[in-house]
Design a protein around this motif. Structure first.
Motif: not given
Length: 483
Positions: A153-158, A160-161, A218
């Motif tokens: 989830a942390r890498k997905t958020l990064i 996405a940003i 991603w």
């Protein structure tokens, strides 16, 4: 570095050259430009074209091959000939495995985003043999005090940003470019890109490419540390195998279609124009071919090709060159055995055209039959050739998967969706079941075949005279057309 030029590499790059030539040719014809604008006026067709473009770009990256030079042996003379590795690399291999740093091979199966192997392995603990799930060698490494879900989830958020910011910058740059080209303000250019006035047809394609860009960012962050689609029986990354299979699908779909055209166009037009005995002979040929089950005919041809390759092993130096030669011959075999449908359509259309006044006038003026077929018949049946060609592409891609599944397709050493499905046949009978190999091939096949069908449907509606005639009254009521 020793360049390796495979026959199918030439086909892939010739396809790009043909597409570039076709764009310039269409731009010089007002009628063709209008018809293709009608194709891309459909959002589904424009988005499908973007997806197919991404697949083609992936296939091209996998169509540049070379062999690395080996270091000189100790004590070798300075003028000794260079030796090269037996491994053939491509740009896609270097980008995924070296630049992107995708997770390396494991020992055997592992689930998508797994931290441990799928099967238990016997290990020695405290002097006792214990069967347990071993951690993966190259993937699933978690930082301290962080779970798998939190890390992904942390890498997905990064991603996405980072992907969202770069995508917004790309759209702003596009707005400035459109404003400069059309001599208007940035705000008006963004309204044009938003297709507020119905004149910007590329918005669906750009939105689709934006989604691909977010997915690409991603993967840049996630793939190096995780097996996104797990690994197969020998520990290979399934996502990497699916990416390598794209080239096989694109090449065999393109080459088989091109191999179909000479037989279908020549014999179909000749049968419809000359009629009589010529028509009878050609009908007998394609009726005979159609009466034989295509799988059996192709299987027999592939077996003969296999014997031919075994007797001429000096034609290739690496296993990839052998597999590529078999792929090319398989595509030619599919094309030579699948031209009957298009030939029937061209025969019927040629019979109708040969009774029209302009053909009768050409005959009265003494124009030779071959000149009439080339100047008057062929241009008037090209819409059928284009429609059938585009429609058959997705069918041939699926056909390769079926042939590889039954064991008469591409070489087992070559990546393809059919070989992935064939491998999944035994994996589905395991307990617990290995499903991700089949899931990856299914997702990629749908992502390739569905856009091809949607694009083919738009091409058929734009170039089929009957569909154009039905849509003409609606266009007169609503004359605004995208440009």
């Amino acid at each position: 570095m020793l360049p390796v030029i495979l026959p199918t590499d030439i086909v892939a790059w010739l396809l790009v050259a043909f597409l570039v030539w076709a764009v310039f040719f269409v731009r010089r014809s007002e009628d063709l430009s209008r018809r293709w604008r009608r194709v891309f006026a459909r959002p589904a067709a424009a988005a499908s074209a973007a997806i197919l473009g991404v697949f083609l770009l992936t296939a091209l990256a996998d169509s540049v091959h070379w062999r690395d030079a080996l270091p000189p042996a100790p004590g070798a003379a300075a003028n000794a000939p260079a030796a090269y590795s037996a491994e053939v690399k491509s740009l896609l291999d270097v980008f995924i495995l070296e630049k992107l740093g995708a997770a390396g091979d494991e020992r055997s199966y592992s689930r998508p985003f797994a931290t441990h192997e799928f099967d238990r392995t016997t290990v020695i603990r405290d002097g006792k043999a214990v069967r347990d799930y071993q951690p993966l060698i190259h993937a699933g490494k978690l930082p301290p005090h962080r779970t798998r879900i939190v890390e992904i989830a942390r890498k997905t958020l990064i991603a996405a940003i980072a992907g969202g910011v770069t995508a917004i910058l790309g759209w702003i740059f596009l707005g400035l470019f459109v404003a400069h080209r059309r001599g208007t303000t940035f705000a008006h250019a963004m309204r044009i890109i938003g297709n507020r006035d119905g004149t910007f047809l590329w918005r669906p394609a750009l939105l689709t490419l934006t989604v691909f860009w977010l997915l690409f960012v991603w993967l840049l962050l996630v793939w190096p540390g995780w097996h996104v689609f797990g690994t197969d029986a020998v520990g290979n990354d399934v996502l990497y195998e699916a990416m390598k299979s794209i080239r096989t699908a694109v090449v065999i779909g393109t080459l088989a279609t091109l191999a179909t055209l000479p037989f279908a166009v020549t014999l179909g037009i000749a049968a419809g124009y000359f009629k009589g005995r010529v028509d009878d002979v050609i009908q007998y040929i394609y009726t005979t071919i159609s009466s034989i089950p295509s799988v059996l005919l192709i299987a027999a041809s592939v077996l003969m090709v296999q014997v031919f390759l075994d007797k001429n092993d000096g034609w290739y130096q690496t296993s990839l060159e052998r597999a590529d030669l078999r792929l090319m011959l398989l595509a030619v075999i599919i094309g030579m055995t699948g031209w009957a449908t298009l030939a029937r359509l061209l025969r019927a259309e040629t019979m109708k055209l040969s009774t029209l006044d302009f053909v009768t006038a050409a005959k009265a003026l003494g124009v030779s039959p071959f000149a009439i077929m080339r100047r008057h018949i062929l241009p008037n049946v090209m819409h059928i050739v284009l429609i059938v060609t585009v429609l058959d592409f997705s069918g041939i891609v699926l056909y390769e998967a079926v042939l590889s599944y039954v064991g008469v397709g591409v070489d087992p050493a070559m990546h393809s969706f059919g070989t992935m499905i064939n491998a999944a046949r035994s994996e589905l009978s395991r307990s617990p079941m290995v499903w991700w190999n089949l899931a990856a091939s299914f997702i990629f096949l749908v992502a390739l075949v569905l856009p091809a069908n949607l694009f083919a449907s738009a091409v058929r509606d734009a170039f089929d005279p009957r569909a154009v005639a039905k849509s003409a009254p609606n266009e007169q009521k609503n004359p605004k057309e995208g440009s």
